[in-house]
Design a protein around this motif. Structure first.
Motif, short mmCIF file in Angstrom:
data_model
loop_
_atom_site.label_atom_id
_atom_site.label_comp_id
_atom_site.label_asym_id
_atom_site.label_seq_id
_atom_site.Cartn_x
_atom_site.Cartn_y
_atom_site.Cartn_z
N PRO A 97 0.80 -1.23 0.00
CA PRO A 97 0.00 0.00 0.00
C PRO A 97 0.83 1.27 0.00
O PRO A 97 0.48 2.24 -0.68
CB PRO A 97 -0.84 -0.14 1.28
CG PRO A 97 -0.96 -1.61 1.49
CD PRO A 97 0.36 -2.17 1.06
N ALA A 98 1.94 1.28 0.73
CA ALA A 98 2.79 2.47 0.75
C ALA A 98 3.39 2.72 -0.62
O ALA A 98 3.45 3.86 -1.10
CB ALA A 98 3.88 2.32 1.80
N GLY A 142 8.50 7.27 -1.98
CA GLY A 142 9.72 7.06 -2.73
C GLY A 142 10.56 5.90 -2.25
O GLY A 142 11.23 5.24 -3.04
N LEU A 143 10.54 5.63 -0.94
CA LEU A 143 11.39 4.61 -0.37
C LEU A 143 10.68 3.94 0.80
O LEU A 143 10.07 4.61 1.63
CB LEU A 143 12.71 5.22 0.11
CG LEU A 143 13.68 4.32 0.87
CD1 LEU A 143 14.15 3.15 0.01
CD2 LEU A 143 14.88 5.11 1.39
N ILE A 144 10.79 2.62 0.86
CA ILE A 144 10.26 1.83 1.97
C ILE A 144 11.43 1.15 2.66
O ILE A 144 12.25 0.49 2.01
CB ILE A 144 9.26 0.78 1.47
CG1 ILE A 144 8.01 1.45 0.91
CG2 ILE A 144 8.89 -0.19 2.59
CD1 ILE A 144 7.08 0.48 0.20
N PHE A 145 11.50 1.30 3.97
CA PHE A 145 12.44 0.53 4.77
C PHE A 145 11.67 -0.63 5.40
O PHE A 145 10.83 -0.42 6.27
CB PHE A 145 13.07 1.38 5.88
CG PHE A 145 14.09 2.36 5.41
CD1 PHE A 145 15.20 1.96 4.69
CD2 PHE A 145 13.94 3.71 5.69
CE1 PHE A 145 16.15 2.88 4.26
CE2 PHE A 145 14.88 4.64 5.27
CZ PHE A 145 15.99 4.22 4.55
N PRO A 204 -2.18 3.14 5.69
CA PRO A 204 -1.20 2.42 4.87
C PRO A 204 -0.90 3.10 3.54
O PRO A 204 0.18 2.92 2.98
CB PRO A 204 -1.86 1.05 4.67
CG PRO A 204 -2.75 0.88 5.86
CD PRO A 204 -3.28 2.26 6.14
N ARG A 205 -1.85 3.88 3.02
CA ARG A 205 -1.64 4.59 1.74
C ARG A 205 -1.49 6.09 1.97
O ARG A 205 -1.89 6.91 1.14
CB ARG A 205 -2.81 4.28 0.80
CG ARG A 205 -2.85 2.82 0.35
CD ARG A 205 -4.03 2.55 -0.56
NE ARG A 205 -5.30 2.59 0.18
CZ ARG A 205 -6.49 2.74 -0.38
NH1 ARG A 205 -6.59 2.89 -1.70
NH2 ARG A 205 -7.58 2.75 0.35
N GLY A 229 -11.79 9.42 -1.64
CA GLY A 229 -10.79 9.10 -2.66
C GLY A 229 -9.44 9.74 -2.45
O GLY A 229 -8.64 9.86 -3.38
N ALA A 230 -9.15 10.13 -1.19
CA ALA A 230 -7.91 10.84 -0.91
C ALA A 230 -6.67 9.96 -1.05
O ALA A 230 -5.56 10.47 -1.17
CB ALA A 230 -7.95 11.44 0.51
N TYR A 231 -6.87 8.64 -1.02
CA TYR A 231 -5.72 7.73 -1.10
C TYR A 231 -5.47 7.23 -2.52
O TYR A 231 -4.60 6.38 -2.73
CB TYR A 231 -5.92 6.55 -0.17
CG TYR A 231 -6.03 6.95 1.29
CD1 TYR A 231 -4.99 7.63 1.93
CD2 TYR A 231 -7.17 6.67 2.03
CE1 TYR A 231 -5.09 8.01 3.25
CE2 TYR A 231 -7.28 7.03 3.35
CZ TYR A 231 -6.24 7.71 3.97
OH TYR A 231 -6.34 8.08 5.27
N ASP A 232 -6.20 7.73 -3.47
CA ASP A 232 -5.96 7.38 -4.86
C ASP A 232 -4.77 8.18 -5.36
O ASP A 232 -4.81 9.43 -5.33
CB ASP A 232 -7.18 7.66 -5.72
CG ASP A 232 -8.40 6.86 -5.27
OD1 ASP A 232 -8.20 5.77 -4.70
OD2 ASP A 232 -9.52 7.33 -5.47
N PRO A 233 -3.72 7.55 -5.87
CA PRO A 233 -2.55 8.30 -6.34
C PRO A 233 -2.94 9.29 -7.44
O PRO A 233 -3.71 8.95 -8.33
CB PRO A 233 -1.61 7.22 -6.88
CG PRO A 233 -2.03 5.98 -6.15
CD PRO A 233 -3.51 6.10 -5.97
N LYS A 234 -2.42 10.49 -7.32
CA LYS A 234 -2.73 11.52 -8.32
C LYS A 234 -1.70 11.45 -9.44
O LYS A 234 -0.53 11.29 -9.21
CB LYS A 234 -2.71 12.91 -7.65
CG LYS A 234 -3.68 13.02 -6.47
CD LYS A 234 -5.13 12.78 -6.90
CE LYS A 234 -6.08 13.03 -5.73
NZ LYS A 234 -5.96 12.04 -4.69
#
Length: 431
Positions: free
Chosen positions: A44-45, A51-54, A376-377, A426-431
Motif C-alpha cells: 500500500p505504501a 519514494g522509499l520503503i524501509f 497504509p496509503r 478518494g484521498a488515497y488514490d494516487p494523483k
C-alpha cells in the motif's frame, strides 16, 4: 532547496521523491506465508507513491536476537530468495525498498519475554561486555532474565560476517539497499554506547564494529546503497553517566560518512528500550483490549508484572511527550557536518512540517513510521495536498500489543473513522 517531489540519490539509487516509510515491525515470521504478509503490509505504501520503503528489522542469525515476536530472519539464502516477489511488487509501483538488518543482543526476547524464555531455556544473549550494573540489579529482582554471552574478538568478527551474508542474500532477492539498525538498543548501538561497551580489545572503540559490518556488506553485497541510524543517547535516565552525547553522535556521523555510508538517520534515543522510541500518549486502549490482556500476562510472567509494565508506560508517556520532530536539532547539526544525505524521522506529522524541514536544510528526506499503521496509503495524501496532516494520534495503541505478537495496526476508533472519511473521498488514490 529541495522540495518533497524532487528526486534524491542514495548511493547508486535515485528515488522519485523525498518521502519514506520508516522501519516498522512487520512481524511476518519465516513461514510459507511470509512473502504474502510482507506484500500486504508494504505494497500500500508503494502504491500510494512513497519514494522509499524501509522493511523493518530483520535478524541476521537463525537463532536468538529477535527483539519482538515474529521478526523475520534472513540468514537462509533459500528463504530470502522467496522474497523476490516482495521486491518485484514494490518495484512495479515505481518505489524502492531497503531492508533493515538487526540483532537484538541484550534486548532480545530471551531477556524479557517470559513465555519465549520458557520455550527456549538454553538461549543466551549476545553481549558486548558484562551487562551494566542497573540491568544486573533488575535481573536479581526478577524483572529480566540475563544469561549473557560476552562475545570474544573472533565472535565479533563472525557476527559482522553474518550481517554481510544477510545483506548479500537480500541484494540477490532484489532489495535496493541495506539499512542498519544502529539505534533502539540493538547490538550495533550496544557496541557504540559507552554504557554497554567496556571492552579492552580493538572493539573497545564501538565504531570498529560498525566499520567491520560495513566491510562485510561491501564484500558480500557489493556497492549497494548503505544507510545506518546514528544514535545520541540524550533520552537516557539521569542515573546513566556513560552515554553518547549529541557531540558523540556528530562524531559518529562524520566517521560513518567518511567510511562510505550513503545516508545517515540521526536519532535521539535512550540507553534502554523504552518509550523514547515511540513517543506519545499512554496507550490506554491497547492495555485494556480484552483479547490482548491474557497475552500480556504470558509475555511478562504474570498479571502483577504486566501491570507494572503498564504503569511504566504511563510514567514514560509523561516524560516522552509527542513533541513535533524531536530529532530535528540533531539532524540539522549532522547535516551541516557531513556530505551525504541525512534522513529525518520521529514526530514528523504534517506536509507543511516536511516542506519546512526540507527547505530549511534540516534533512534531505522525511520519514514516518506509526502514521503508516494508521494510513497504509498515506503517501498519496501527503504528496497531493500541501496542507495535509496525518490522522495518527501517536497514542501507541498500535505498537504496545506487538509484544504479544499482535499485528501492527491502528486500534483507535476516532483515527479509523477519520481514515474511513478520507477513503470515501478518494484521498488515497494516487494523483
Amino acid at each position: 532547496m529541495p522540495s518533497l517531489h524532487d528526486p534524491v540519490a542514495l548511493g547508486g539509487v535515485t528515488l522519485p521523491n523525498r518521502l519514506y516509510r520508516a522501519p516498522l515491525l512487520e512481524c511476518a515470521g519465516n513461514g510459507p506465508d511470509t512473502p504474502a504478509i510482507l506484500r500486504r503490509k508494504l505494497e500500500p505504501a508503494a502504491a500510494s507513491g512513497v519514494g522509499l520503503i524501509f522493511q523493518g528489522a530483520t535478524i541476521v542469525r537463525g537463532e536468538g536476537g529477535c527483539a519482538a515476536p515474529g521478526m523475520t530472519r534472513v540468514h537462509d539464502p533459500a528463504f530470502v530468495s522467496e522474497l523476490t516477489e516482495v521486491t518485484d511488487t514494490i518495484h512495479d509501483h515505481g518505489s524502492h525498498i531497503f531492508i533493515q538488518l538487526e540483532h537484538g543482543g541484550l534486548r532480545s526476547m530471551e531477556t524479557w519475554h517470559a513465555g519465549y524464555r520458557a520455550e527456549h531455556p538454553n538461549l543466551t544473549q549476545l553481549a558486548v561486555s558484562k551487562p551494566p550494573g542497573f540491568l544486573r540489579a533488575l535481573d536479581r529482582l526478577g524483572v529480566f532474565s540475563y544469561t549473557p554471552h560476552v562475545l570474544s574478538t573472533d565472535e565479533v568478527y563472525d557476527l559482522a560476517a553474518d550481517f554481510g551474508r544477510a545483506a548479500g542474500h537480500a541484494v540477490d532477492a532484489g532489495y535496493d539497499g541495506i539499512h542498519l539498525a544502529g539505534a533502539n538498543m540493538g547490538i550495533i548501538q550496544q557496541f557504540l554506547s559507552p554504557y554497554y561497551n567496556r571492552r579492552t580489545d580493538e572493539f573497545a572503540d564501538g565504531f570498529r564494529f560498525l566499520e567491520t559490518v560495513y566491510d562485510e556488506i561491501r564484500t558480500h553485497a557489493g556497492d549497494v546503497p548503505l544507510v545506518t541510524k546514528i544514535p545520541a543517547e540524550t533520552a537516557a535516565p539521569w542515573f546513566v553517566r556513560r552515554k553518547l552525547s549529541v557531540e558523540d553522535g556528530i562524531e559518529l556521523a562524520k566517521r560513518a560518512a567518511n567510511l562510505g555510508f550513503d545516508a545517515l538517520v540521526p536519532v535521539e534515543v535512550s540507553t534502554f528500550w523504552d518509550m523514547s522510541i515511540v513517543r506519545g500518549r499512554f496507550p490506554a486502549r491497547a492495555w485494556h483490549l480484552e483479547q490482548l490482556e491474557p497475552g500480556y500476562e504470558e509475555v511478562f510472567g504474570g498479571r502483577m508484572r504486566a501491570r507494572a509494565v503498564e504503569m511504566g508506560n504511563r510514567l514514560q508517556a509523561r516524560r516522552f511527550s509527542d513533541a513535533e520532530g524531536w530529532n530535528e536539532s540533531f539532524c540539522r547539526t549532522v547535516r551541516a557536518a557531513v556530505d551525504v544525505p541525512v534522513l529525518m524521522e520521529g514526530g514528523v506529522r504534517t506536509r507543511p512540517q516536511i516542506d519546512r524541514l526540507l527547505s530549511s536544510g534540516a534533512c534531505d528526506m522525511a520519514g514516518m513510521a506509526r502514521p503508516f499503521y494508521a494510513e497504509p496509503r498515506l503517501a498519496a495524501r501527503l504528496l497531493a495536498d500541501a496542507e495535509s496532516a496525518v490522522v495518527c494520534a501517536s497514542c501507541n495503541n498500535c505498537t504496545i500489543p506487538q509484544v504479544t505478537g499482535a499485528d501492527g495496526v491502528c486500534r483507535t476508533p476516532s483515527v479509523l473513522r477519520r481514515r474511513g472519511e478520507f477513503e470515501h473521498a478518494g484521498a488515497y488514490d494516487p494523483k
